[in-house]
Enzyme design. Structure first.
Site, PDB file in Angstrom:
ATOM      1  N   ASP A  27      69.728  65.832  42.890  1.00  0.00           N
ATOM      2  CA  ASP A  27      69.149  66.877  43.753  1.00  0.00           C
ATOM      3  C   ASP A  27      70.138  67.926  44.251  1.00  0.00           C
ATOM      4  OD1 ASP A  27      67.034  65.181  43.386  1.00  0.00           O
ATOM      5  OD2 ASP A  27      66.708  64.733  45.485  1.00  0.00           O
ATOM      6  N   LYS A 132      61.421  64.748  40.168  1.00  0.00           N
ATOM      7  CA  LYS A 132      60.902  63.587  40.910  1.00  0.00           C
ATOM      8  C   LYS A 132      60.150  64.043  42.156  1.00  0.00           C
ATOM      9  CE  LYS A 132      65.325  62.689  43.306  1.00  0.00           C
ATOM     10  NZ  LYS A 132      64.896  62.778  44.691  1.00  0.00           N
ATOM     11  N   CYS A 165      68.070  60.632  49.421  1.00  0.00           N
ATOM     12  CA  CYS A 165      67.755  60.441  47.999  1.00  0.00           C
ATOM     13  C   CYS A 165      68.799  59.604  47.264  1.00  0.00           C
ATOM     14  CB  CYS A 165      67.541  61.792  47.337  1.00  0.00           C
ATOM     15  SG  CYS A 165      66.007  62.557  47.930  1.00  0.00           S
TER      16      CYS A 165
HETATM   17  C1  C5J Z   1      67.278  64.518  49.360  1.00  0.00           C
HETATM   18  C2  C5J Z   1      66.008  65.087  51.305  1.00  0.00           C
HETATM   19  N1  C5J Z   1      67.545  64.963  48.129  1.00  0.00           N
HETATM   20  N2  C5J Z   1      67.022  64.926  52.137  1.00  0.00           N
HETATM   21  N3  C5J Z   1      66.173  65.017  49.969  1.00  0.00           N
HETATM   22  O1  C5J Z   1      68.000  63.720  49.901  1.00  0.00           O
HETATM   23  O2  C5J Z   1      64.906  65.325  51.727  1.00  0.00           O
END
Ligand code: C5J
Length: 231
Positions: A27, A132, A165
């Site tokens: 991400d 995802k 995540c």
């Molecule tokens: C991730 C989030 N990628 N913090 N998303 O950690 O919402």
């Protein structure tokens, strides 16, 4: 890569078995990292995430040179939000919800500029990108099948955010039998305390979820590996 190569890690050496190791980049999206973007609009200090870009770019380069499988993920949703559970949609700041117009396009919607990965870490052609809908990279994706298809048993886990995540994915990976090394300076959080404790939670109790090491240790191990044989 020789089977005997290990990374100096906490709580002990992490093996890098030949052809069974993948680098997972979670991400690293503009919506989370860019100044003026969604993450910052929620009051977060995005410099805490940006500081991992340089070490992660170095690690990515080394992983590509060692011919590891590199897998990128992106958190986000279909434009009609049909894959976003109502509970996830309702949560958070009411003025900045998933799907709303944001500074870099609709927030966390696939195909929008903000949903994509930052330029410095852009996937190379052929590198899988897993879209995802959840926090974990295994939930409602083909990641397990992809890894199994490549014979992967060991994951070098990087990306954002440490306690959301990254952690969810490491926990999912554990339950599926993968060995995970979280690369400490290549994961980041808006919250320093969550980052610190999140890493401790991985390697505590003899490595309850896995191993933790800095990228310098991983780079040393990758460099100690024999060069990939020419095709
Ligand atoms: C991730 C989030 N990628 N913090 N998303 O950690 O919402």
């Amino acid at each position: 890569m020789s089977p005997s190569v290990t990374v100096a890690a906490d709580p002990g050496p992490f093996p890098l078995p030949e052809a069974r190791v993948a680098l997972l980049v979670i991400d690293m999206q503009r919506d989370f990292l860019l100044p003026g973007g969604f993450g910052e609009s929620l009051g977060n200090d995005v410099t805490r995430l940006q500081r991992i870009v340089a070490p992660l770019a170095r690690l990515l380069g080394a992983a590509r040179a060692a011919e590891l499988l590199v897998v990128h993920t992106r958190e986000g949703h279909l434009p009609d939000l049909s894959d976003c559970p109502p509970a996830k949609l309702r949560r958070g700041n009411p003025s900045q919800r998933i799907g709303d117009p944001g500074p870099y396009g609709r927030i966390l919607v696939r195909g929008e500029f903000g949903h994509d990965i930052v330029d410095e870490l852009a996937p190379l052609p052929g590198e899988p990108v897993i879209d995802k809908p959840g926090k974990g990279a295994f939930h409602a994706t083909g990641l397990a099948e992809l890894l199994d298809g490549h014979g992967i048993t060991h994951l070098l886990v990087t990306g954002v955010t440490t306690e959301v995540c990254v952690h969810t994915t490491v926990r999912e990976a554990n339950d599926r039998g993968y060995e995970c090394l979280v690369v400490a300076d290549c994961v980041g959080s808006y919250f320093p305390e969550f980052h610190r404790v999140g890493l401790q939670m991985v390697s505590a109790q003899g490595g309850i979820f896995g191993w933790v090491a800095d990228s310098t240790a991983v780079l040393s191990a990758l460099l100690a590996s024999p060069a990939p044989s020419p095709v």
